[in-house]
Scaffold this active site. Structure first.
Site, PDB file in Angstrom:
ATOM      1  N   ARG A 142     -24.426  10.741   4.565  1.00  0.00           N
ATOM      2  CA  ARG A 142     -25.387  10.417   3.508  1.00  0.00           C
ATOM      3  C   ARG A 142     -26.063  11.671   2.966  1.00  0.00           C
ATOM      4  O   ARG A 142     -26.256  11.806   1.777  1.00  0.00           O
ATOM      5  CB  ARG A 142     -26.481   9.474   4.044  1.00  0.00           C
ATOM      6  CG  ARG A 142     -25.979   8.094   4.376  1.00  0.00           C
ATOM      7  CD  ARG A 142     -26.967   7.340   5.197  1.00  0.00           C
ATOM      8  NE  ARG A 142     -27.216   8.034   6.460  1.00  0.00           N
ATOM      9  CZ  ARG A 142     -27.932   7.566   7.453  1.00  0.00           C
ATOM     10  NH1 ARG A 142     -28.530   6.406   7.342  1.00  0.00           N
ATOM     11  NH2 ARG A 142     -28.091   8.245   8.573  1.00  0.00           N
ATOM     12  N   LYS A 174     -29.161   1.177  24.707  1.00  0.00           N
ATOM     13  CA  LYS A 174     -30.023   0.869  23.559  1.00  0.00           C
ATOM     14  C   LYS A 174     -30.386  -0.609  23.587  1.00  0.00           C
ATOM     15  O   LYS A 174     -29.632  -1.428  24.101  1.00  0.00           O
ATOM     16  CB  LYS A 174     -29.262   1.158  22.254  1.00  0.00           C
ATOM     17  CG  LYS A 174     -29.391   2.575  21.755  1.00  0.00           C
ATOM     18  CD  LYS A 174     -28.876   2.643  20.329  1.00  0.00           C
ATOM     19  CE  LYS A 174     -28.712   4.059  19.820  1.00  0.00           C
ATOM     20  NZ  LYS A 174     -28.066   4.093  18.505  1.00  0.00           N
ATOM     21  N   HIS A 196     -23.072   0.740   4.651  1.00  0.00           N
ATOM     22  CA  HIS A 196     -21.922   0.470   5.536  1.00  0.00           C
ATOM     23  C   HIS A 196     -20.854  -0.313   4.773  1.00  0.00           C
ATOM     24  O   HIS A 196     -19.663  -0.007   4.869  1.00  0.00           O
ATOM     25  CB  HIS A 196     -22.338  -0.391   6.742  1.00  0.00           C
ATOM     26  CG  HIS A 196     -23.275   0.282   7.706  1.00  0.00           C
ATOM     27  ND1 HIS A 196     -24.423  -0.319   8.171  1.00  0.00           N
ATOM     28  CD2 HIS A 196     -23.214   1.498   8.319  1.00  0.00           C
ATOM     29  CE1 HIS A 196     -25.034   0.492   9.032  1.00  0.00           C
ATOM     30  NE2 HIS A 196     -24.314   1.609   9.126  1.00  0.00           N
ATOM     31  N   SER A 208     -30.139   1.741   8.937  1.00  0.00           N
ATOM     32  CA  SER A 208     -30.414   0.484   9.652  1.00  0.00           C
ATOM     33  C   SER A 208     -31.810   0.521  10.285  1.00  0.00           C
ATOM     34  O   SER A 208     -32.518  -0.481  10.293  1.00  0.00           O
ATOM     35  CB  SER A 208     -29.378   0.264  10.755  1.00  0.00           C
ATOM     36  OG  SER A 208     -28.109   0.104  10.205  1.00  0.00           O
TER      37      SER A 208
END
Ligand code: PNS
Length: 172
Positions: free
Chosen positions: A103, A54, A30, A141
């Protein structure tokens, strides 16, 4: 931004981009994207999603604090949070771009879908993709949280300040 492709546009226009995400927690991947995004744009807003569905490890306050610490030297970077639709937030902030990192091929499908839906809802906001740096392309993460909570060393994957936050959570 959209419209006639032969229109060269206004060279005076400021590029205000939003880099949205959960950042639970911020990783070196990030941070790399924030640094590169800040070089490309006039103003970069790192926007933390306030998602009531979440259950994040870190509160929005903690995430804001850790991102602010590690980006303190980047003068055109702002940290904010948002809830609801990203395109509505982009409209409120007069942002003309959304920045996202890719990614691997596995990211592409979801990112493409999000970018196309966002474009349908708000064509004025372009999504800009940056390829993650190779050395960070395997960091997520979710994995970092798992390693940290199981007592592993994550210092090579996250900024130094974030290691401290993770240590406090894991020991608490
Ligand atoms: O870090 P993440 O979890 O990959 O970020 C995902 C994020 C925050 C970019 C995405 O979930 C989002 O934009 N949420 C806001 C709600 C929204 O606009 N949903 C429609 C997207 S097509």
């Amino acid at each position: 931004m959209s419209g006639n492709p032969s229109d060269p546009g206004n060279s005076q226009r400021r590029l205000v981009a939003i880099y949205p995400g959960s950042f639970d927690p911020l990783t070196n991947g990030h941070l790399d994207l924030i640094c590169r995004g800040a070089r490309l744009t006039d103003h970069l807003i790192v926007a933390i999603l306030r998602n009531t569905h979440k259950r994040p490890l870190f509160s929005v306050g903690e995430r804001t604090e850790m991102i602010r610490k590690v980006t303190a030297s980047l003068t055109n970077v702002e940290i904010d949070s948002f809830e609801g639709l990203l395109v509505n937030y982009a409209a409120r902030r007069n942002a003309n771009a959304i920045l996202r990192g890719i990614r691997a091929i596995s990211d592409y499908e979801t990112e493409l879908q999000m970018a196309l839906l966002n474009r349908r809802m708000r064509p004025e906001t372009e999504t800009i993709f940056l390829m993650a740096a190779e050395e960070y392309s395997f960091i997520s993460s979710r994995m970092i949280k798992e390693i940290a909570t199981l007592g592993g060393d994550v210092s090579q994957f996250v900024p130094e300040a974030v290691t401290g936050y993770l240590r406090t959570k894991s020991s608490g």
